[in-house]
Design an enzyme around this catalytic site. Structure first.
Site, PDB file in Angstrom:
ATOM      1  N   SER A   1       0.870  -1.236  -0.110  1.00 20.10           N
ATOM      2  CA  SER A   1       0.210  -0.041  -0.059  1.00 20.10           C
ATOM      3  C   SER A   1       0.800   1.220   0.104  1.00 20.10           C
ATOM      4  O   SER A   1       0.172   2.297  -0.109  1.00 20.10           O
ATOM      5  CB  SER A   1      -0.838   0.023   1.122  1.00 20.10           C
ATOM      6  N   GLY A   2       2.168   1.084   0.070  1.00 24.43           N
ATOM      7  CA  GLY A   2       3.012   2.272  -0.001  1.00 24.43           C
ATOM      8  C   GLY A   2       3.243   2.822  -1.386  1.00 24.43           C
ATOM      9  O   GLY A   2       2.853   2.034  -2.176  1.00 24.43           O
TER      10      GLY A   2
ATOM     11  N   ASP B   1       9.075  -8.089   1.861  1.00 27.28           N
ATOM     12  CA  ASP B   1       7.968  -8.558   2.769  1.00 27.28           C
ATOM     13  C   ASP B   1       8.415  -9.012   4.018  1.00 27.28           C
ATOM     14  O   ASP B   1       9.274  -9.830   4.286  1.00 27.28           O
ATOM     15  CB  ASP B   1       7.251  -9.756   1.941  1.00 27.28           C
TER      16      ASP B   1
ATOM     17  N   LEU C   1       6.366   0.171  11.326  1.00 28.88           N
ATOM     18  CA  LEU C   1       4.838   0.472  11.063  1.00 28.88           C
ATOM     19  C   LEU C   1       4.326  -0.386   9.883  1.00 28.88           C
ATOM     20  O   LEU C   1       3.245  -0.208   9.581  1.00 28.88           O
ATOM     21  CB  LEU C   1       5.018   1.867  10.287  1.00 28.88           C
TER      22      LEU C   1
ATOM     23  N   GLN D   1      -0.649  -4.870   7.519  1.00 29.46           N
ATOM     24  CA  GLN D   1      -1.877  -5.168   6.851  1.00 29.46           C
ATOM     25  C   GLN D   1      -2.911  -4.249   7.579  1.00 29.46           C
ATOM     26  O   GLN D   1      -3.182  -4.642   8.924  1.00 29.46           O
ATOM     27  CB  GLN D   1      -2.353  -6.599   6.683  1.00 29.46           C
TER      28      GLN D   1
ATOM     29  N   TYR E   1      -8.357  -7.307  12.130  1.00 29.95           N
ATOM     30  CA  TYR E   1      -7.055  -6.385  12.075  1.00 29.95           C
ATOM     31  C   TYR E   1      -6.981  -5.930  13.597  1.00 29.95           C
ATOM     32  O   TYR E   1      -5.908  -5.889  14.115  1.00 29.95           O
ATOM     33  CB  TYR E   1      -7.760  -5.016  11.147  1.00 29.95           C
TER      34      TYR E   1
ATOM     35  N   LYS F   1      -3.600  -6.831  15.551  1.00 30.97           N
ATOM     36  CA  LYS F   1      -2.768  -5.584  16.151  1.00 30.97           C
ATOM     37  C   LYS F   1      -2.550  -5.899  17.698  1.00 30.97           C
ATOM     38  O   LYS F   1      -1.589  -5.642  18.110  1.00 30.97           O
ATOM     39  CB  LYS F   1      -3.384  -4.300  15.913  1.00 30.97           C
TER      40      LYS F   1
ATOM     41  N   ASN G   1      -6.737   8.672  14.989  1.00 30.95           N
ATOM     42  CA  ASN G   1      -7.308   8.692  13.601  1.00 30.95           C
ATOM     43  C   ASN G   1      -6.195   9.802  13.104  1.00 30.95           C
ATOM     44  O   ASN G   1      -6.161  11.156  12.976  1.00 30.95           O
ATOM     45  CB  ASN G   1      -8.559   9.259  13.187  1.00 30.95           C
TER      46      ASN G   1
ATOM     47  N   LYS H   1     -20.069  10.547   0.071  1.00 28.41           N
ATOM     48  CA  LYS H   1     -21.154   9.845   0.931  1.00 28.41           C
ATOM     49  C   LYS H   1     -20.537   9.906   2.432  1.00 28.41           C
ATOM     50  O   LYS H   1     -19.526   9.464   2.699  1.00 28.41           O
ATOM     51  CB  LYS H   1     -21.252   8.266   0.565  1.00 28.41           C
TER      52      LYS H   1
HETATM   53  N1  LIG Z   1      -3.562   5.889   9.396  1.00 27.85           N
HETATM   54  C1  LIG Z   1      -3.946   5.769  10.464  1.00 27.85           C
HETATM   55  O1  LIG Z   1      -4.712   6.633  11.081  1.00 27.85           O
HETATM   56  C2  LIG Z   1      -3.692   4.897  11.601  1.00 27.85           C
HETATM   57  C3  LIG Z   1      -4.355   4.497  12.908  1.00 27.85           C
HETATM   58  C4  LIG Z   1      -4.013   3.643  13.908  1.00 27.85           C
HETATM   59  C5  LIG Z   1      -2.798   2.847  13.438  1.00 27.85           C
HETATM   60  N2  LIG Z   1      -2.005   3.026  12.259  1.00 27.85           N
HETATM   61  C6  LIG Z   1      -1.081   2.065  12.016  1.00 27.85           C
HETATM   62  O2  LIG Z   1       0.197   3.009  11.652  1.00 27.85           O
HETATM   63  C7  LIG Z   1       0.821   2.326  10.572  1.00 27.85           C
HETATM   64  C8  LIG Z   1       1.115   3.016   9.288  1.00 27.85           C
HETATM   65  O3  LIG Z   1      -0.075   3.298   8.664  1.00 27.85           O
HETATM   66  P1  LIG Z   1      -0.455   4.060   7.594  1.00 27.85           P
HETATM   67  O4  LIG Z   1      -1.576   4.976   7.552  1.00 27.85           O
HETATM   68  O5  LIG Z   1       0.893   4.827   7.328  1.00 27.85           O
HETATM   69  O6  LIG Z   1      -0.661   3.033   6.260  1.00 27.85           O
HETATM   70  P2  LIG Z   1       0.024   2.917   5.005  1.00 27.85           P
HETATM   71  O7  LIG Z   1      -0.779   1.811   4.396  1.00 27.85           O
HETATM   72  O8  LIG Z   1       0.079   4.214   4.241  1.00 27.85           O
HETATM   73  O9  LIG Z   1       1.641   2.230   5.436  1.00 27.85           O
HETATM   74  C9  LIG Z   1       1.821   0.843   5.800  1.00 27.85           C
HETATM   75  C10 LIG Z   1       3.159   0.473   4.947  1.00 27.85           C
HETATM   76  O10 LIG Z   1       3.473  -0.805   5.307  1.00 27.85           O
HETATM   77  C11 LIG Z   1       3.764  -1.662   3.825  1.00 27.85           C
HETATM   78  N3  LIG Z   1       3.413  -2.894   4.184  1.00 27.85           N
HETATM   79  C12 LIG Z   1       2.389  -3.366   4.496  1.00 27.85           C
HETATM   80  N4  LIG Z   1       2.711  -4.816   4.427  1.00 27.85           N
HETATM   81  C13 LIG Z   1       3.986  -5.196   4.277  1.00 27.85           C
HETATM   82  C14 LIG Z   1       4.920  -5.995   4.571  1.00 27.85           C
HETATM   83  N5  LIG Z   1       4.193  -7.365   4.591  1.00 27.85           N
HETATM   84  N6  LIG Z   1       6.129  -5.965   4.231  1.00 27.85           N
HETATM   85  C15 LIG Z   1       6.587  -4.785   4.112  1.00 27.85           C
HETATM   86  N7  LIG Z   1       5.733  -3.678   4.271  1.00 27.85           N
HETATM   87  C16 LIG Z   1       4.583  -3.851   4.121  1.00 27.85           C
HETATM   88  C17 LIG Z   1       2.944  -1.053   2.934  1.00 27.85           C
HETATM   89  O11 LIG Z   1       3.439  -0.970   1.647  1.00 27.85           O
HETATM   90  C18 LIG Z   1       2.872   0.542   3.339  1.00 27.85           C
HETATM   91  O12 LIG Z   1       3.907   1.460   2.753  1.00 27.85           O
HETATM   92  C19 LIG Z   1       0.246   0.798  10.465  1.00 27.85           C
HETATM   93  O13 LIG Z   1       0.815   0.020  11.225  1.00 27.85           O
HETATM   94  C20 LIG Z   1      -1.342   1.132  10.910  1.00 27.85           C
HETATM   95  O14 LIG Z   1      -1.885  -0.131  11.325  1.00 27.85           O
HETATM   96  C21 LIG Z   1      -2.583   4.038  11.367  1.00 27.85           C
END
Ligand SMILES: NC(=O)c1ccc[n+]([C@@H]2O[C@H](COP(=O)([O-])OP(=O)(O)OC[C@H]3O[C@@H](n4cnc5c(N)ncnc54)[C@H](O)[C@@H]3O)[C@@H](O)[C@H]2O)c1
Length: 316
Positions: A37-38, A53, A75, A78, A143, A147, A172, A201
């Site tokens: 997702s990056g 991965d 960070l 999934q 999820y 976590k 958030n 929506k």
């Molecule tokens: N955005 C929010 O509001 C929020 C809230 C609570 C917790 N979080 C946590 O913060 C962290 C970052 O979130 P984000 O919003 O930046 O999400 P994001 O999806 O932008 O970032 C996650 C990154 O992890 C990478 N990734 C996923 N699976 C992987 C794997 N198996 N191996 C290597 N890389 C992998 C993705 O490619 C991505 O770059 C996550 O752990 C998420 O659960 C985010």
């Protein structure tokens, strides 16, 4: 000698800001990301990006043992609730087995981990508002469960090894570089609708509340937590309904668009707001960005980003 730092998920929304902060501190920064997702374009050219991965232990260990990190920000995750329901095995593999790989690597190098967990997906609908870290989690989806399991492994490994790992439960998060194409990230989704002149929506008739925290504040909390053992809510303690967020963004855009109001979707929380007082006490951290200012800045930054990727469509 500059500090060696590893950021998993460093090509993601929040991770890329952590990378920038580490580089600004003068750290030698390595990113591990599988780009699921990056976006490689988010990663500064001054950091090393390794396409790996975290579930692939051999490939993961090879990078970590070469880098020999002194601090880890974990960070990579999934992080889609929908995907976790559709494919709980993959969700578990990344968020639990991946965590084990990170923990074992951290043990070998005696590196403290800061792990980004979640507040909203853990505390459930019955939690008192604002919710403290002592509330026993009641996740509604795989999820949240994975976590929480990751947190449990991290605490167990921390106690056994004596390495001070930290859990940061994020509210958030919003800010520049957040994708408008995910299922969460309402600020970016709304900004994208305004950019393309389409009505969004708004579920729950605009009434559901969240604890919105700017990514800049999240990064400073993660920095403060590195090397400190414990579980910390990283949030503002301010409850804001989604219609207020929409109204602020409409004002920033100077456009007129009426949203479509719809009932709350199944499994969605009505209220979420976290008590940040432990982070204030133990980390000396407090969110600094007022929501109205943060939303305006974020709107401007996101519109620039969208325009770079695709030109604005009709604006009403
Ligand atoms: N955005 C929010 O509001 C929020 C809230 C609570 C917790 N979080 C946590 O913060 C962290 C970052 O979130 P984000 O919003 O930046 O999400 P994001 O999806 O932008 O970032 C996650 C990154 O992890 C990478 N990734 C996923 N699976 C992987 C794997 N198996 N191996 C290597 N890389 C992998 C993705 O490619 C991505 O770059 C996550 O752990 C998420 O659960 C985010």
């Amino acid at each position: 000698m500059s500090k060696r730092v590893l950021v998993t998920g460093g090509a993601g929304f929040i991770g890329s800001h952590v990378v920038d902060a580490m580089l600004a501190e003068g750290a030698r920064t390595t990113v591990i990301d599988d780009l699921s997702s990056g976006d490689a374009g988010r990663v500064s050219a001054d950091a090393e990006l390794c396409l790996v991965d975290i579930v692939d232990r051999g490939a993961f260990d090879a990078v970590v043992d070469r880098v020999e990190p002194e601090a880890i920000f974990h960070l990579a995750a999934q992080s889609s609730v929908t995907v976790s329901v559709a494919d709980p095995a993959r969700d578990c593999a990344v968020n639990v087995h991946g965590m084990l790989n990170v923990l074992e690597a951290a043990n070998r190098h005696r590196a403290p981990i800061v792990f980004t967990s979640t507040g909203g997906a853990l505390y459930g609908n019955e939690a008192p508002i604002p919710t403290s870290e002592d509330r026993i989690p009641a996740p509604l989806a795989p999820y949240g469960a994975s976590k929480w399991a990751g947190e449990a492994y991290l605490k167990t490994w921390s106690a056994a090894s004596g390495i001070p790992h930290a859990v940061c439960r994020l509210g958030n998060v919003y800010g520049p570089r957040q994708s408008p194409h995910g299922e969460a990230g309402v600020v970016s989704i709304f900004a994208y609708h305004l950019h393309t002149g389409r009505s969004p929506k708004i579920f729950g008739y605009g009434k559901p509340t969240r604890d919105y925290v700017h990514v800049r504040d999240v990064v400073s909390a993660l920095q403060a937590a590195s090397g400190i053992s414990g579980t910390f809510n990283v949030a503002t303690g301010v409850e804001t309904d989604v219609m207020t967020v929409w109204d602020a963004l409409v004002e920033a855009s100077e456009l007129r668009l009426e949203p479509q109001l719809a009932p709350l979707r199944e499994g969605e929380l009505e209220r979420s707001c976290m008590d940040p007082s432990r982070a204030r006490r133990e980390l000396g951290w407090e969110a600094q960005t007022p929501l109205t200012q943060g939303l305006r800045e974020t709107y401007d930054a996101l519109i620039d980003e969208f325009a770079r990727v695709e030109p604005a469509q009709s604006r009403s």
